[in-house]
Design a protein around this motif. Structure first.
Motif, PDB file in Angstrom:
ATOM      1  N   GLU A   1       0.809  -1.225   0.000  1.00 30.85           N
ATOM      2  CA  GLU A   1       0.000   0.000   0.000  1.00 30.85           C
ATOM      3  C   GLU A   1       0.835   1.265   0.000  1.00 30.85           C
ATOM      4  OE1 GLU A   1      -2.691  -0.352   3.273  1.00 30.85           O
ATOM      5  OE2 GLU A   1      -3.797  -2.039   2.377  1.00 30.85           O
ATOM      6  N   PHE A   2       2.081   1.164   0.480  1.00 34.13           N
ATOM      7  CA  PHE A   2       2.935   2.347   0.477  1.00 34.13           C
ATOM      8  C   PHE A   2       4.396   1.915   0.514  1.00 34.13           C
ATOM      9  CE2 PHE A   2       2.049   1.333   4.854  1.00 34.13           C
ATOM     10  CZ  PHE A   2       3.201   1.623   5.568  1.00 34.13           C
ATOM     11  N   ILE A   3       5.251   2.842   0.111  1.00 31.26           N
ATOM     12  CA  ILE A   3       6.698   2.601   0.055  1.00 31.26           C
ATOM     13  C   ILE A   3       7.397   3.561   1.011  1.00 31.26           C
ATOM     14  CG2 ILE A   3       8.759   2.772  -1.430  1.00 31.26           C
ATOM     15  CD1 ILE A   3       6.942   1.872  -3.764  1.00 31.26           C
ATOM     16  N   VAL A   4       8.410   3.055   1.693  1.00 28.27           N
ATOM     17  CA  VAL A   4       9.206   3.875   2.608  1.00 28.27           C
ATOM     18  C   VAL A   4      10.664   3.791   2.179  1.00 28.27           C
ATOM     19  CG1 VAL A   4       9.963   4.254   4.984  1.00 28.27           C
ATOM     20  CG2 VAL A   4       7.632   3.435   4.529  1.00 28.27           C
ATOM     21  N   PHE A   5      11.286   4.930   1.957  1.00 31.15           N
ATOM     22  CA  PHE A   5      12.721   4.982   1.659  1.00 31.15           C
ATOM     23  C   PHE A   5      13.491   5.284   2.933  1.00 31.15           C
ATOM     24  CE2 PHE A   5      11.438   5.990  -2.794  1.00 31.15           C
ATOM     25  CZ  PHE A   5      12.222   5.036  -3.440  1.00 31.15           C
ATOM     26  N   VAL A   6      14.637   4.638   3.084  1.00 32.11           N
ATOM     27  CA  VAL A   6      15.537   4.977   4.181  1.00 32.11           C
ATOM     28  C   VAL A   6      16.921   5.196   3.590  1.00 32.11           C
ATOM     29  CG1 VAL A   6      15.858   2.508   4.724  1.00 32.11           C
ATOM     30  CG2 VAL A   6      16.508   4.251   6.403  1.00 32.11           C
TER      31      VAL A   6
ATOM     32  N   VAL B   1       9.894  -1.375   2.054  1.00 30.47           N
ATOM     33  CA  VAL B   1      10.943  -0.482   2.533  1.00 30.47           C
ATOM     34  C   VAL B   1      12.164  -0.640   1.627  1.00 30.47           C
ATOM     35  CG1 VAL B   1      12.510   0.074   4.434  1.00 30.47           C
ATOM     36  CG2 VAL B   1      10.106  -0.503   4.900  1.00 30.47           C
ATOM     37  N   ILE B   2      12.588   0.480   1.054  1.00 34.59           N
ATOM     38  CA  ILE B   2      13.726   0.477   0.136  1.00 34.59           C
ATOM     39  C   ILE B   2      14.875   1.247   0.787  1.00 34.59           C
ATOM     40  CG2 ILE B   2      14.566   1.096  -2.159  1.00 34.59           C
ATOM     41  CD1 ILE B   2      11.693   0.985  -3.157  1.00 34.59           C
ATOM     42  N   ALA B   3      15.959   0.543   1.073  1.00 36.45           N
ATOM     43  CA  ALA B   3      17.153   1.165   1.644  1.00 36.45           C
ATOM     44  C   ALA B   3      18.101   1.545   0.516  1.00 36.45           C
ATOM     45  CB  ALA B   3      17.836   0.210   2.614  1.00 36.45           C
ATOM     46  N   VAL B   4      18.489   2.813   0.473  1.00 40.85           N
ATOM     47  CA  VAL B   4      19.366   3.318  -0.584  1.00 40.85           C
ATOM     48  C   VAL B   4      20.676   3.762   0.056  1.00 40.85           C
ATOM     49  CG1 VAL B   4      19.571   4.906  -2.533  1.00 40.85           C
ATOM     50  CG2 VAL B   4      17.302   4.129  -1.804  1.00 40.85           C
TER      51      VAL B   4
ATOM     52  N   LEU C   1       8.225  -5.737   3.008  1.00 40.36           N
ATOM     53  CA  LEU C   1       8.975  -6.237   1.852  1.00 40.36           C
ATOM     54  C   LEU C   1      10.215  -5.367   1.748  1.00 40.36           C
ATOM     55  CD1 LEU C   1       9.151  -8.033  -0.723  1.00 40.36           C
ATOM     56  CD2 LEU C   1       7.969  -6.197  -1.934  1.00 40.36           C
ATOM     57  N   CYS C   2      11.401  -5.954   1.855  1.00 41.20           N
ATOM     58  CA  CYS C   2      12.629  -5.161   1.974  1.00 41.20           C
ATOM     59  C   CYS C   2      13.473  -5.247   0.697  1.00 41.20           C
ATOM     60  CB  CYS C   2      13.448  -5.643   3.164  1.00 41.20           C
ATOM     61  SG  CYS C   2      12.685  -5.225   4.748  1.00 41.20           S
ATOM     62  N   VAL C   3      13.835  -4.078   0.176  1.00 38.48           N
ATOM     63  CA  VAL C   3      14.618  -3.959  -1.046  1.00 38.48           C
ATOM     64  C   VAL C   3      15.842  -3.102  -0.751  1.00 38.48           C
ATOM     65  CG1 VAL C   3      14.644  -3.185  -3.453  1.00 38.48           C
ATOM     66  CG2 VAL C   3      12.526  -4.121  -2.456  1.00 38.48           C
ATOM     67  N   SER C   4      17.025  -3.605  -1.078  1.00 38.41           N
ATOM     68  CA  SER C   4      18.238  -2.802  -0.900  1.00 38.41           C
ATOM     69  C   SER C   4      18.734  -2.326  -2.258  1.00 38.41           C
ATOM     70  CB  SER C   4      19.342  -3.607  -0.204  1.00 38.41           C
ATOM     71  OG  SER C   4      19.802  -4.668  -1.037  1.00 38.41           O
ATOM     72  N   LEU C   5      19.291  -1.130  -2.291  1.00 41.89           N
ATOM     73  CA  LEU C   5      19.893  -0.569  -3.497  1.00 41.89           C
ATOM     74  C   LEU C   5      21.263  -0.062  -3.093  1.00 41.89           C
ATOM     75  CD1 LEU C   5      18.144   1.996  -5.921  1.00 41.89           C
ATOM     76  CD2 LEU C   5      20.585   1.665  -5.698  1.00 41.89           C
TER      77      LEU C   5
END
Length: 343
Positions: A39-44, A90-93, A115-119
């Motif tokens: 439902e939403f995305i969070v960047f850290v 959650v997308i960690a950049v 759902l965790c995504v690393s970049l």
């Protein structure tokens, strides 16, 4: 030759590789977001990566309509709180993938069902090991302290994700031309080098943008701060008019970053208002009429989200040559290091 210069120059090739190497995994990320009913995305993120994440917020909300927020890493790293993130991606950049506060938030998010995504530019990093999906920039080691190719890679990858989430093949094809887009921007090197000459004694400036160019304004200000030690302040044009404009005077130049999209009229009005106040305004912009309101406009050509990459290369070149003009070493700035460890 400085590392910063070399890494700016190699971007046409490394970003092409970055696109090709990551299209498949980004398609999997988009599929995962759809299948999980996110439902939403969070960047850290922190630093330049936080500016890239802010671009990601604009791109995903504008193109895909998914709400995006920017995390406060201290909530996890200092306050040790947990959040309701089971409906979130959650997308960690992070260039290094090792920043303590970013990792702490990311690990908390994983525990809380996100759902965790690393970049990152480090496939063996702490972030990559936690992630459900790990995106590897694949741009080679970045030796300069000031981020250039990794920042551009973050913009490219987050732009690609926005296109995939919006199912916009047309926009994705424009980003696929990244090699040519960057080459065209690099061809303006001599123009930028001559342009910089007038700012030898600049010690303060404002950098403004709106919408998709606002994060690039923040990054431009940061690059000038960390390499030339100029008191550069980045704002959205709208926020600037809500108070900070009171700081302006004829001794402080303004840099305006713009693209010919829905923000066009706001940017032109901002330039006109500053011009009326006898403020020296300089722009990096593809809006033809902008030249009527500024001392100098650096033009660029491309379209869609690829324009942001053109703009980014131009402000990187400007930052590099300003640093050299002032007699500093861009590879060895005061105090700061490549990997900043904050809790």
């Amino acid at each position: 030759m400085h590392h910063m210069y070399s890494e700016i120059q190699e971007q046409s090739q490394v970003l092409k590789t970055c696109y090709e190497a990551n299209l498949e995994v980004l398609e999997k990320v988009a599929k995962g977001i759809f299948e999980r009913g996110i439902e939403f995305i969070v960047f850290v993120a922190r630093g330049s990566s936080d500016n890239a994440a802010t671009f990601g917020k604009y791109a995903i909300e504008i193109f895909a309509g998914i709400p995006v927020s920017l995390a406060a890493p201290s909530v996890a790293s200092i306050y040790a709180r947990k959040l309701k993130l089971d409906k979130a991606c959650v997308i960690a950049v992070s260039q290094s993938g090792m920043s303590e506060d970013v990792c702490s938030f990311f690990e908390m998010a994983k525990e809380c069902g996100a759902l965790c995504v690393s970049l990152t530019n480090n496939p063996q990093s702490r972030l990559a090991k936690v992630a459900d999906f790990s995106i590897y920039m694949n741009v080679g080691v970045e030796k300069a302290v000031a981020a250039t190719k990794t920042f551009s890679a973050e913009l490219l990858l987050l732009g690609m994700l926005a296109c995939l989430l919006s199912k916009s093949d047309e926009e994705l094809k424009k980003l696929q031309q990244v090699e040519n887009v960057v080459k065209e921007a690099l061809d303006k090197e001599n123009e930028i080098k001559l342009f910089v000459e007038r700012f030898r004694y600049m010690n303060e400036c404002f950098v403004l943008g709106r919408g998709l160019t606002y994060p690039i304004a923040l990054e431009f200000a940061l690059k000038i701060q960390e390499t030339s030690y100029v008191r550069a302040k980045g704002f959205s044009t709208s926020d600037f008019m809500h108070g900070p404009i009171a700081m302006i005077n004829s001794e402080i130049p303004v840099f305006l970053l713009g693209i010919n999209d829905e923000t066009r009229e706001d940017l032109l009005q901002t330039a006109a208002k500053l011009n009326e106040q006898k403020i020296d305004v300089y722009s990096f912009c593809d809006i033809p009429e902008m030249k009527d309101f500024v001392k100098k406009n650096v033009e660029f050509s491309s379209n869609g989200l690829s324009r942001i990459l053109s703009l980014t290369v131009l402000i990187q070149l400007f930052s590099y040559y300003l640093c050299i003009l002032k007699g500093y070493n861009p590879d060895n700035p005061r105090i700061i290091k490549k990997v900043t460890v904050t809790k």
